[in-house]
Design a protein around this motif. Structure first.
Motif: not given
Length: 399
Positions: A65-91
């Motif tokens: 949720f911290r990463q999602l808040a940061t990406l949304l504040k940066a102007g990214m769409t919710l879908s792109d934010s979720l995709q970027l967060t998911g691809e960068g996760h280690r688990e």
């Protein structure tokens, strides 16, 4: 929702392209049907680990949720934010979960509803706050507030558990040392004492009788202990009356009771303040709080508050005289309701109990350290005295 399996797959699309990925399903047949629905020809399907509720760590949720808040504040769409967060996760589990949520959001499902479909991962508070963020257009702020609130709660919970775990650990070590001395050390002294025809001191004789009893009936006592622990765990999980009794007993314990009460009140009022500031009604806030609590006694107390609020009574009146809530709760909430600043008073209560519980946890740990040392030294010292006491009379016995 049953515990899902993580399936990894490789498939060929209608255009002949090789694709691969992972998703959650309950069984292999469901995974095959899902690939066919995506118009993919399965080549390889491998079942991975089964994910249970305990596998979804709170640290990962807070980071998400911290990463999602940061990406949304940066102007990214919710879908792109979720995709970027998911691809960068280690688990791998989080990658598959966030990929699934991102797909649902892309298909037009609200983010809050996509979270609500995974209640074992995201408690009711999460989708409730996200729904408010979607309505107000402040999804990024709601994500950040949620991450901060969860982080504070987890820090407090860890400190409380650490303060309560320490004395239990020290006492367990003391008991293990004592049992080891009774089973392995004392019998060697008994063999020496038996070579002398002299009466043993009463204190030593009592300890020897205890050692003999443990050797003779130790397995039986161990079986009774494990049976009692199993029955206790079973009743703790399946008996509501037993759960209430345990939680009431915990509240009455000196030092520990106030620590336990403070931790629960901190969680309740912090969550209430967060949901009120986000725009939920008081009744909706209480419903969200009820679903985040694991203790039956406190859940029932919040359910009682909901009934009072539904009946048109103010919150301070519902809290007044309640056994689980302190008079301070009713007093500050009365001021907040009369001044029209209930959310700030709830936040103030959350901070007060958070700080008080942190302080109590530190004081409890500091107070128990010397006490546990005295208890441990007393237990071990008693056994040592009992073993060496006959030595003082050994000269008379030899004479």
């Amino acid at each position: 929702m049953a515990d899902p399996l993580l399936f990894r797959w490789q498939a060929v699309s209608n255009e002949g392209q090789l694709q691969q990925g992972a998703f959650f399903c309950l069984h292999r047949h469901e995974a095959m049907e899902r690939l066919v629905a995506l118009e993919l020809l399965p080549l390889k399907l491998t079942a991975g680990r089964r994910y249970r509720a305990s596998d979804w760590k709170w640290q990962d949720k807070i980071i998400f949720f911290r990463q999602l808040a940061t990406l949304l504040k940066a102007g990214m769409t919710l879908s792109d934010s979720l995709q970027l967060t998911g691809e960068g996760h280690r688990e791998p589990g989080w990658q598959a979960l966030l990929g699934h949520i991102q797909q649902r959001v892309t298909e037009g499902m609200p983010f809050s509803q996509a979270l609500a479909d995974w209640p074992t991962v995201f408690p009711a508070l999460f989708p409730a706050l996200m729904a408010v963020g979607e309505l107000t257009g402040q999804l990024d702020e709601c994500c950040l507030q949620l991450a901060r609130q969860q982080e504070r709660q987890q820090q407090l919970q860890k400190k409380v558990i650490k303060a309560l775990r320490y004395p239990v650990f020290v006492l367990a070590i003391a008991l293990l040392v004592s049992i080891g001395m009774l089973l392995f050390v004392l019998p060697e002294f008994i063999a020496i004492y038996q070579t002398f025809d002299a009466p043993l001191p009463l204190f030593t004789a009592a300890i020897i009788s205890l050692s003999t009893g443990i050797q003779r009936y130790g397995l039986l006592l161990l079986a009774i202990l494990f049976t009692a622990l199993y029955c206790w765990r079973w009743k703790s999980r399946h008996s509501p009356d037993w759960q209430r009794w345990q939680q009431r007993l915990l509240l009455k314990l000196p030092l520990i009771g106030e620590l336990y009460r403070g931790g629960q009140l901190s969680r309740i009022f912090t969550t209430l303040a967060l949901t009120q500031q986000a725009g939920l009604t008081l009744l909706q806030s209480l419903q969200a709080v009820e679903k985040t609590l694991s203790q039956r006694l406190w859940r029932e107390a919040i359910a009682d508050l909901q009934q009072h609020i539904s009946g048109g009574y103010p919150l301070h009146q519902a809290l007044s005289g309640h056994l689980l809530f302190t008079p301070l709760c009713s007093q500050l909430i009365t001021v907040g309701e009369e001044a029209g600043s209930l959310d700030s008073m709830l936040s103030r209560l959350g901070e007060l109990y958070d700080n008080a519980t942190h302080e109590r946890a530190d004081n409890l740990a500091a107070a128990l350290e010397p006490l546990m040392m005295v208890i441990t030294g007393g237990i071990v010292g008693t056994l040592v005295i009992a073993m060496y006491l006959p030595v003082f009379n050994l000269g008379n016995a030899l004479g």
